[in-house]
Design an enzyme around this catalytic site. Structure first.
Site, PDB file in Angstrom:
ATOM      1  N   GLY A  35       0.847  -1.239   0.053  1.00 35.41           N
ATOM      2  CA  GLY A  35       0.076   0.197   0.100  1.00 35.41           C
ATOM      3  C   GLY A  35       0.908   1.346   0.074  1.00 35.41           C
ATOM      4  N   PHE A  72      -8.769  -6.375   3.761  1.00 36.77           N
ATOM      5  CA  PHE A  72      -8.488  -6.175   2.555  1.00 36.77           C
ATOM      6  C   PHE A  72      -6.766  -6.554   2.308  1.00 36.77           C
ATOM      7  CE2 PHE A  72     -11.570  -3.040   2.601  1.00 36.77           C
ATOM      8  CZ  PHE A  72     -12.222  -2.860   1.310  1.00 36.77           C
ATOM      9  N   SER A  76      -2.006 -11.014  -3.521  1.00 35.41           N
ATOM     10  CA  SER A  76      -2.787 -11.247  -4.531  1.00 35.41           C
ATOM     11  C   SER A  76      -2.309 -11.552  -5.801  1.00 35.41           C
ATOM     12  CB  SER A  76      -3.969 -10.101  -4.596  1.00 35.41           C
ATOM     13  OG  SER A  76      -3.195  -9.046  -4.751  1.00 35.41           O
ATOM     14  N   TYR A 140      -3.275 -19.012  -4.148  1.00 35.91           N
ATOM     15  CA  TYR A 140      -4.102 -17.588  -3.807  1.00 35.91           C
ATOM     16  C   TYR A 140      -5.512 -17.833  -3.719  1.00 35.91           C
ATOM     17  CZ  TYR A 140      -6.326 -13.361  -4.652  1.00 35.91           C
ATOM     18  OH  TYR A 140      -7.205 -12.382  -4.664  1.00 35.91           O
ATOM     19  N   LYS A 144      -8.015 -17.910  -0.135  1.00 38.79           N
ATOM     20  CA  LYS A 144      -8.979 -17.207   0.178  1.00 38.79           C
ATOM     21  C   LYS A 144     -10.388 -17.899   0.397  1.00 38.79           C
ATOM     22  CE  LYS A 144      -7.871 -12.802  -0.638  1.00 38.79           C
ATOM     23  NZ  LYS A 144      -8.090 -11.650  -0.026  1.00 38.79           N
ATOM     24  N   LEU A 189      -4.201  -5.892 -16.623  1.00 41.65           N
ATOM     25  CA  LEU A 189      -4.156  -5.378 -18.027  1.00 41.65           C
ATOM     26  C   LEU A 189      -4.355  -4.094 -18.203  1.00 41.65           C
ATOM     27  CD1 LEU A 189      -4.483  -6.526 -21.101  1.00 41.65           C
ATOM     28  CD2 LEU A 189      -6.998  -6.912 -20.882  1.00 41.65           C
ATOM     29  N   ARG A 282      -0.800 -17.094 -20.487  1.00 45.14           N
ATOM     30  CA  ARG A 282       0.123 -17.192 -19.173  1.00 45.14           C
ATOM     31  C   ARG A 282      -0.799 -18.295 -18.325  1.00 45.14           C
ATOM     32  NH1 ARG A 282      -1.532 -11.584 -15.813  1.00 45.14           N
ATOM     33  NH2 ARG A 282      -3.812 -12.829 -15.794  1.00 45.14           N
ATOM     34  N   GLY A 284      -2.557 -20.800 -16.020  1.00 46.96           N
ATOM     35  CA  GLY A 284      -3.339 -20.618 -15.005  1.00 46.96           C
ATOM     36  C   GLY A 284      -4.462 -19.527 -15.449  1.00 46.96           C
TER      37      GLY A 284
END
Ligand code: UDP
Length: 329
Positions: A35, A72, A76, A140, A144, A189, A282, A284
């Site tokens: 951050g 948050f 990620s 990842y 979650k 992207l 890419r 995955g």
């Protein structure tokens, strides 16, 4: 008072602003590992530290009357999670267990969790709703989903009240142009295309043109970060109004755009021509991920305000004003 952990990050900083704009007082806890302190709303109280720091959490819960926690603060990056899975299980799972334990110790029982479309893996549904099976294909997504499952157990055992929000592709920036997306490294992207069009990168790569989609490139559901932030405020209201909540909601626009369409829309918005390079797939990447957000629409009245073009316009506004992100303005 609402505790927002990761409030200096991309989505967290927009949620902080949305909460404060709605009249809530906010404490931000963030270790600034990814951050930016400039992203923290000056109207919030800022505490620098780790979410897994038990004694710091204790101090915060004793000092402030926390009504609810938004979380948050996660790693990620899918690729990194494959290379360094324990980093992901440590921060995204273990530290979150510490947080929930400390919350319960101080009788703080309302929790909003940042989850992800990555919990679904490679679904074959045209529109993914919350009843689709969850089969994450990387650490990842698994980290979650583990937290989601833990929340459900904690709801049953300890009366924790929670909402898990499964984001699809977050994009765009606050209309003020003061907060926006600044990752290092950037892998997403839309910021990559816009940084290229700003002259910061030589080209934009398209990862795979041989997918089973109309133009051969992957299709995603892009959702404006302010729409995501607004969903957090609605979830917070639900938690404050209802006795015990245990809900999972998708957050997407319900419209899919291919990589090629995104690049074309960036060209249209900016009036600039991209230098597009075709690259390998890419690993995955599922071919298509598009959300049904009917559930949160029906239950909480959430409706996204921004379409793809508006998302890119706000992102362009941010990138033009901050060509090097927050730190080197
Ligand atoms: N993508 C691409 N070139 C890039 C970055 C991303 O073609 O330089 C593609 C990626 O393969 C995916 C889509 O754009 O199909 C969205 O990727 P992003 O990393 O933004 O989000 P994800 O869907 O992985 O969460």
């Amino acid at each position: 008072m609402i505790l927002i952990i990761g409030g200096a990050g991309y989505i967290g900083s927009h949620a902080v602003k949305a909460c404060i704009d709605k009249g809530y007082d906010v404490v931000v806890l963030d270790n600034l590992s990814t951050g930016h302190d400039q992203a923290v709303d000056p109207r919030a109280i800022f505490v620098k530290g780790n979410l897994g720091d038990e004694s710091l959490l204790k101090k915060i819960f004793l000092q402030h009357k926390i009504q609810a926690v938004m979380h948050f603060a996660a790693h990620s990056l899918v690729g990194e999670s494959v290379q360094e899975p324990l980093k992901y299980y440590d921060n995204n799972v273990s530290a979150t267990v510490t947080l929930i334990k400390e919350m319960l110790r101080h009788n703080v029982k309302r929790f909003i969790f940042s989850s992800t479309a990555a919990t679904y893996g490679i679904p074959d549904a045209e529109l993914i709703d919350e009843t689709c099976p969850t089969n994450p294909i990387n650490p990842y997504g698994r980290s979650k989903l583990m937290v989601e499952q833990m929340l459900d157990d904690a709801a049953k055992a300890y009366g924790l009240s929670y909402v898990s929000l499964r984001y699809f592709n977050a994009a765009g920036a606050d209309e003020s142009g003061k907060i926006g997306e600044d990752h290092d490294p950037e892998t997403h992207l839309i910021p990559l295309v816009l940084q290229h069009l700003l002259g910061k990168r030589e080209s934009i790569s398209v990862f795979g043109t041989d997918y089973d989609t109309p133009d051969g490139t992957c299709i995603r559901d892009y959702i404006h970060v302010t729409d995501l932030a607004d969903a957090h405020v609605l979830a917070l209201q639900q938690l404050l109004e209802e006795d015990q909540v245990a809900e999972v909601y998708n957050l997407g626009n319900g419209a899919g755009y291919s990589v090629k369409e995104v690049i074309e829309t960036c060209e249209k918005v900016t009036g600039l021509k991209a230098n597009v390079v075709i690259a390998d797939r890419r690993p995955g990447d599922p071919p298509r991920l598009v959300a049904s957000s009917e559930k949160i629409h029906n239950r909480l009245g959430w409706k996204p305000k921004y379409d793809l073009e508006a998302i890119i316009q706000t992102a362009w506004h941010w990138h033009k004003q901050h060509p090097n992100g927050y730190d080197k303005e």
